[in-house]
Design a protein around this motif. Structure first.
Motif: not given
Length: 275
Positions: A64-70, A137-142, A155-157
Motif C-alpha cells: 500500500a505504501a508503494g513497495a513492489e519488491d516484497i 501507517e502507510v503514509a509513514r512507510l511511504g 490512501k485516497t482509494r
C-alpha cells in the motif's frame, strides 16, 4: 503487483545455526542492495526499495505504501508466526533488503536481521486495520521508502472504499438500527466499518466465566471474533451471532480486500446477503 515469496520454515532455535552459513551466501557474488554504501537510496530514480516482511499483513502495508519488491517470510495460513523461522534462502533475502518489517508481537524479527547480517532498516509496523491508523501507517512507510505519492494514492482509494462499504453496511442494519456488538481486541475496526455500537471487548485470552456473564448481559446481536486468534464460540447461549473477521490479507497483499471481506461477512450476519 508485488512480487512475494512465501516459505514455511522450521524452528526458531535453528536461527543461530543458520546464521553461521550466511557469510558464505553473502559472499557468493551478487550486488549488495542494502540501503548503505554507494547504492542509490530507495525511492530514487531507478531504485525501488527491497522489502522483507514477516507476514502478509506487514506485506500489505508495504505494498500500500508503494513497495513492489516484497518478500514474505511466513505464509498466511500460519496463525502463530513466531513458531517459525527462515530457511537460509529467506535469510539471504533479508541480508539484501533495504527494510525488514515486523510487528511487536513477532519478537524473533530482530533475530532474523541479526542472523542474516543485514544492514537493512528494521521497521516496527503498527498492524491496525482501523482506516485512520492504517492510512497514517502507510503514509509513514511511504516516507521511509521514498514512495510518498504511491502511499497517498492508496490512501485516497482506502477512503473511498471505506465510505462505500460503510454506506452499504448502514443500509443493511436490521430494522434500521445500529447492531450491538462485542469485539475481540483486534477486530474493533470492523465494528467501526459497520457503524456498529460496541458494548464490550474480549481477548486475546479466552473469555472467563465472569466476562461471559458480563458480556452476555449486554445482549449483543453480533460477536466479531478474530479468525486468526479464535478461541471457539465466545458467548454460547447468548443468542449473539458470531462473525469471523480476518485481519491478514491473502498472498496478493491487497489490504482493501480485507475490508471488503469483512463487509461481506458483516452484511451476511445482519441478514442482508453479500456486500
Amino acid at each position: 503487483m508485488a512480487r512475494t515469496r512465501v516459505r514455511i520454515t522450521v524452528r526458531i532455535t535453528s536461527l543461530v545455526a543458520l546464521s553461521a552459513s550466511l557469510p558464505l551466501l553473502a559472499g557468493c557474488g551478487g550486488e549488495d542492495t542494502s540501503a548503505s554504501g554507494d547504492a542509490p537510496a530507495p525511492g530514487s530514480a531507478g531504485r525501488k526499495p527491497v522489502v522483507v516482511v514477516t507476514t502478509t499483513w506487514e506485506g500489505a502495508f508495504a505494498e500500500a505504501a508503494g513497495a513492489e519488491d516484497i518478500t514474505v517470510i511466513v505464509p498466511r495460513s500460519v496463525h502463530h508466526a513466531p513458531d517459525y523461522d527462515p530457511k537460509p534462502s529467506d535469510l539471504a533475502a533479508v541480508a539484501k533488503a533495504d527494510f525488514v518489517l515486523y510487528a511487536p508481537f513477532e519478537p524473533y524479527a530482530a533475530k532474523i536481521k541479526e542472523a542474516a547480517g543485514s544492514r537493512a532498516k528494521l521497521v516496527e509496523v503498527n498492524l491496525d486495520n482501523d482506516p485512520a491508523k492504517a492510512g497514517a501507517e502507510v503514509a509513514r512507510l511511504g516516507a521511509l521508502f521514498g514512495t510518498k505519492e504511491a502511499a497517498a494514492r492508496w490512501k485516497t482509494r482506502l477512503d473511498g472504499e471505506v465510505a462505500r462499504l460503510n454506506g452499504e453496511l448502514r443500509a443493511a442494519w436490521p430494522g434500521g438500527r445500529s447492531p450491538v456488538v462485542v469485539t475481540q481486541v483486534f477486530t474493533g475496526w470492523a465494528a467501526g466499518l459497520a457503524g456498529a455500537t460496541t458494548v464490550g471487548t474480549y481477548g486475546p485470552e479466552p473469555v472467563t466465566p465472569a466476562q461471559l456473564a458480563s458480556l452476555s448481559a449486554k445482549k449483543p446481536t453480533l460477536v466479531l471474533d478474530n479468525a486468526h486468534m479464535s478461541t471457539g464460540t465466545v458467548l454460547p447461549d447468548s443468542g449473539a451471532r458470531q462473525v469471523e473477521i480476518a485481519n491478514y490479507p491473502g498472498e496478493d497483499l491487497d489490504l482493501l480486500t480485507v475490508y471488503r471481506d469483512a463487509a461481506t461477512e458483516l452484511k451476511k450476519a445482519m441478514g442482508g446477503g453479500t456486500a
